[in-house]
Scaffold this active site. Structure first.
Site, PDB file in Angstrom:
ATOM      1  N   TYR A   1       0.869  -1.184   0.000  1.00  0.00           N
ATOM      2  CA  TYR A   1       0.000   0.000   0.000  1.00  0.00           C
ATOM      3  C   TYR A   1       0.907   1.235   0.000  1.00  0.00           C
ATOM      4  O   TYR A   1       1.482   1.591   1.017  1.00  0.00           O
ATOM      5  CB  TYR A   1      -0.911  -0.038   1.223  1.00  0.00           C
ATOM      6  CG  TYR A   1      -1.875   1.127   1.396  1.00  0.00           C
ATOM      7  CD1 TYR A   1      -2.059   2.105   0.421  1.00  0.00           C
ATOM      8  CD2 TYR A   1      -2.626   1.242   2.559  1.00  0.00           C
ATOM      9  CE1 TYR A   1      -2.942   3.151   0.600  1.00  0.00           C
ATOM     10  CE2 TYR A   1      -3.526   2.291   2.750  1.00  0.00           C
ATOM     11  CZ  TYR A   1      -3.680   3.245   1.766  1.00  0.00           C
ATOM     12  OH  TYR A   1      -4.556   4.290   1.947  1.00  0.00           O
TER      13      TYR A   1
ATOM     14  N   LYS B   1      -1.037  -1.197  -4.291  1.00  0.00           N
ATOM     15  CA  LYS B   1      -2.143  -0.230  -4.317  1.00  0.00           C
ATOM     16  C   LYS B   1      -1.482   1.127  -4.437  1.00  0.00           C
ATOM     17  O   LYS B   1      -0.787   1.591  -3.515  1.00  0.00           O
ATOM     18  CB  LYS B   1      -2.960  -0.314  -3.031  1.00  0.00           C
ATOM     19  CG  LYS B   1      -4.029   0.746  -2.950  1.00  0.00           C
ATOM     20  CD  LYS B   1      -5.112   0.297  -1.988  1.00  0.00           C
ATOM     21  CE  LYS B   1      -5.180   1.162  -0.751  1.00  0.00           C
ATOM     22  NZ  LYS B   1      -5.499   2.563  -1.031  1.00  0.00           N
TER      23      LYS B   1
END
Ligand SMILES: CC(=O)N[C@@H]([C@@H](O)[C@H](O)[C@H](O)CO)[C@@H](O)CC(=O)C(=O)O
Length: 293
Positions: free
Chosen positions: A138, A166
């Site tokens: 992330y 992400k």
């Protein structure tokens, strides 16, 4: 390990809290159902920024992971965000969600302290090394201050259990380089307001807060862009961005919750230190709902 396909559109799951800041289980289950039955999401990203995760205790995080799995069962893909500056907590949560049957885990880059890249690499390899699962990095530099280069992503991706990122960044040059260099890794668009250009550059999916209420338009943008229908996709992105601008002006997570309340979902309150709703904010959310839904 789950073999489920991880591609597609994911709501970064909101959590309903009561006025005292406790998890409102009934409301949380309604948000999950809305994402399944109305937004028709491919998956949920549980425990992210949108879930106000970094303000929660370990037990609360576990409870939310349990409720999401119990409500969703196997009807859509579940990714658990387990990242924390407390690496031991991350490992504990990674084991917990893997035992629950989550399809993948994700971890935010460790933040607050200025960790070296070697420390960041050790963090990811330690978390994913502890479980039989898949890891999605992330990356959200504007909140964490951690801005990794193409070669650093490559070093992390050299671990085959680290399957994607992400990408909550507006650096489309870096996005294009990652796409070209690592065709087998998954990339998720993290900024809903930039879904169209990210899809044109070949992302495999998207994870975002506004899909909790605006999933239908997110789906249109994603599918139209993949089909190269750029003019039509841009029209929907324009409306979406008018909506996102209105949401951001009124307070991001609180306004999405208020919009969900207009749609009949008990989305509750945000947890302090996020602010309580003011009458003006509630009134504005009602106007926004009427305008876009
Ligand atoms: C900071 C933040 O909330 N970013 C959102 C976006 O969906 C964002 O809210 C949206 O694009 C509006 O700016 C996601 O990237 C976050 C997310 O997926 C998460 O909850 O972890």
């Amino acid at each position: 390990m789950s073999q489920r396909d991880l591609k597609g559109l994911f709501s970064a799951l909101l959590v309903s809290f009561d006025e005292q800041g406790n998890i409102n289980e009934k409301g949380l289950r309604q948000i999950i159902r809305y994402n399944i039955d109305v937004n028709h999401m491919d998956g949920l990203y549980v425990g992210g920024s949108t879930g106000e995760n970094f303000m929660l205790s370990t037990d609360e995080k576990k409870r939310i992971f349990e409720i999401a799995k119990d409500e969703a069962k196997d009807s859509l893909t579940l990714i658990a965000q387990v990242g924390s500056v407390n690496l031991k907590e991350s490992v504990e949560l990674a084991k917990f969600v893997t035992d629950l049957g989550y399809d993948a885990i994700s971890a935010v880059t460790p933040f607050y302290y200025k960790f070296t890249f070697d420390e960041i690499k050790n963090y990811y390899n330690t978390i994913i090394g502890a479980v039989d699962n898949r890891m999605i990095i992330y990356s959200i530099p504007f909140l964490t201050g951690v801005d990794m280069s193409l070669s650093q992503f490559g070093e992390l991706f050299s671990n085959p259990k680290i399957v994607g990122v992400k990408f909550t960044q507006a650096d489309f040059y870096l996005l294009e380089r990652i796409r070209k260099t690592f065709p087998d890794k998954l990339i998720y668009a993290g900024f809903d307001e930039m879904l169209l250009p990210a899809t044109v550059l070949g992302v495999d999916g998207a994870i975002g807060s506004t899909y909790n209420i605006n999933g239908r338009r997110g789906r249109q943008i994603f599918e139209l862009a993949k089909a190269q229908k750029i003019t039509e996709a841009l029209e929907v992105q324009h409306v979406t961005n008018d909506l996102i601008t209105d949401i951001l002006d009124n307070g991001l997570y609180g306004t999405i919750k208020l919009l969900l309340q207009e749609a009949g979902v008990d989305a509750g309150y945000c947890r302090e230190p996020m602010k309580k709703y003011t009458p003006e904010m509630v009134a504005r959310a009602k106007e926004i709902y009427k305008k876009y839904f």
